[in-house]
Design a protein around this motif. Structure first.
Motif, short mmCIF file in Angstrom:
data_model
loop_
_atom_site.label_atom_id
_atom_site.label_comp_id
_atom_site.label_asym_id
_atom_site.label_seq_id
_atom_site.Cartn_x
_atom_site.Cartn_y
_atom_site.Cartn_z
N THR A 207 5.02 -1.90 9.06
CA THR A 207 5.89 -0.78 8.71
C THR A 207 7.25 -0.99 9.38
N THR B 172 0.82 -1.22 0.00
CA THR B 172 0.00 0.00 0.00
C THR B 172 0.84 1.26 0.00
N TRP B 173 2.01 1.24 -0.67
CA TRP B 173 2.78 2.47 -0.80
C TRP B 173 1.97 3.50 -1.62
N GLU C 192 8.23 1.97 5.72
CA GLU C 192 8.90 3.24 5.52
C GLU C 192 9.61 3.69 6.80
N TYR D 243 3.24 -1.11 4.39
CA TYR D 243 3.81 0.19 4.07
C TYR D 243 5.07 0.35 4.89
N HIS E 246 0.59 9.01 5.43
CA HIS E 246 0.23 7.86 4.60
C HIS E 246 0.03 6.61 5.45
N THR F 112 -3.25 4.23 5.47
CA THR F 112 -3.20 2.77 5.40
C THR F 112 -3.99 2.15 6.55
#
Length: 335
Positions: free
Chosen positions: A112, A34-35, A78, A76, A94, A98
């Motif tokens: 994450t 889901t980037w 990050e 996601y 973001h 998500t």
């Protein structure tokens, strides 16, 4: 326990096609990438979570139910401690998108990284994390979602190739549990550090609601030149440590020939002393991993993360890699 895979290995395919293929090949769950759509290198966006409403949730739920699958988690991964405060805020926004989409769909986990500011010491990063992350944990909890942290080192986030994600060892797992975070256990990142992935797993199964299956193949002869963390003087770019097939520009517009060229020109090891492999093709004992998960009461999804350079280069080879992973893992999982 169920067997699934992370959809990021098939970035050019829509979720509809991935779900149909997964069901046809006896996978039971999907960990969905889901980037952000269109503005994140080296990743995939199989759902546009920044613009995701109830109608979208209904459509995706119908798709997943039609194929008899489960959505195990959203992915996601990050740097939530990014040194640039503006970028850090973008990442947090973001991540909330998500979480919102996961809540709409009843997906229990969002995966994450903790990340790291490489200009700060570990203790200073821990203080920063204790300021930034609890509010995200609370945001997720209010929506019925848990945040899981993968124990990948992300050495490319540190200018000297040292750990860029403060979740790489059991010592750090115990600290992050105190913040209300959970572990998305991935043994591939432990074995090359010299950490026994089975013994590390055994004590923490209660904190692992979701796990990833990725193998690692070691070459100790190469390690003798550069040491555990890879090249220093000869390291020309942040990714120049192991062989990472997925780190290419504009991954959403993937040109598989780029990967094929890297395999031909650099060789399957590139410049590192270890490389990720499909489960069963590296040095990890998957029978013991799965047995330890069962012994500890794990009932979640074991999700294949495909980053094997040998089984990359085109869509067919990636799918064949997933089939090989299934061949190794599915016989170990009770139906």
């Amino acid at each position: 326990m169920k067997l699934g895979f992370l959809t990021a290995c098939l970035p050019a395919l829509p979720l509809d096609e991935i779900a149909a293929w997964a069901a046809e090949h006896d996978y039971q769950a999907l960990e969905v990438a889901t980037w952000p759509v269109g503005n994140r290198d080296s990743a995939a966006a199989h759902l546009d979570v920044a613009h995701f409403g109830q109608a979208d949730a209904d459509r995706v739920r119908a798709l997943i139910d039609r194929h008899g699958l489960e959505l195990s988690a959203f992915a996601y991964y990050e740097n939530n401690l990014h040194p640039d405060e503006h970028r850090r805020a973008e990442i947090a926004t973001h991540l909330r998108h998500t979480i919102d989409a996961a809540s709409l769909l009843g997906v229990p986990y969002v995966g994450t990284f903790i990340g790291r500011d490489p200009d700060r010491t570990v203790k200073e990063n821990i203080a920063l994390a204790e300021k930034e992350l609890p509010q995200l944990v609370d945001y997720a909890s209010e929506r019925g979602v848990k945040i899981t942290i993968e124990n990948c080192l992300m050495t490319e986030w540190h200018p000297d190739g040292y750990p860029g994600n403060l979740a790489y060892s059991p010592e750090l797992w115990e600290w992050m549990f105190s913040l209300g975070l959970h572990l998305n256990y991935n043994p591939s990142h432990l074995i090359w550090q010299g950490i026994d992935p089975v013994e590390a797993l055994r004590r923490y199964v209660d904190h692992i609601p979701h796990a990833q299956a990725k193998d690692t193949q070691l070459d100790p002869v190469r390690r003798n030149r550069h040491g555990v963390f890879g090249k220093s003087i000869e390291r020309d770019d942040p990714w120049d440590n192991s062989w990472w097939p997925n780190r290419i520009p504009r991954f959403s517009d993937l040109d598989w020939r780029h990967i094929a060229d890297r395999v031909e020109n650099d060789g399957p090891w590139h410049n590192g002393w270890w490389r990720h492999r499909i489960p069963g093709l590296g040095d990890i004992n998957w029978r013991r991993i799965v047995d330890t998960l069962y012994e500890g009461g794990f009932t979640g999804v074991l999700s294949v993360e495909h980053e094997d350079p040998v089984w990359s280069g085109n869509e067919k080879k990636v799918k064949d890699g997933l089939r090989l992973a299934h061949r190794t893992l599915r016989p170990l999982i009770l139906t």
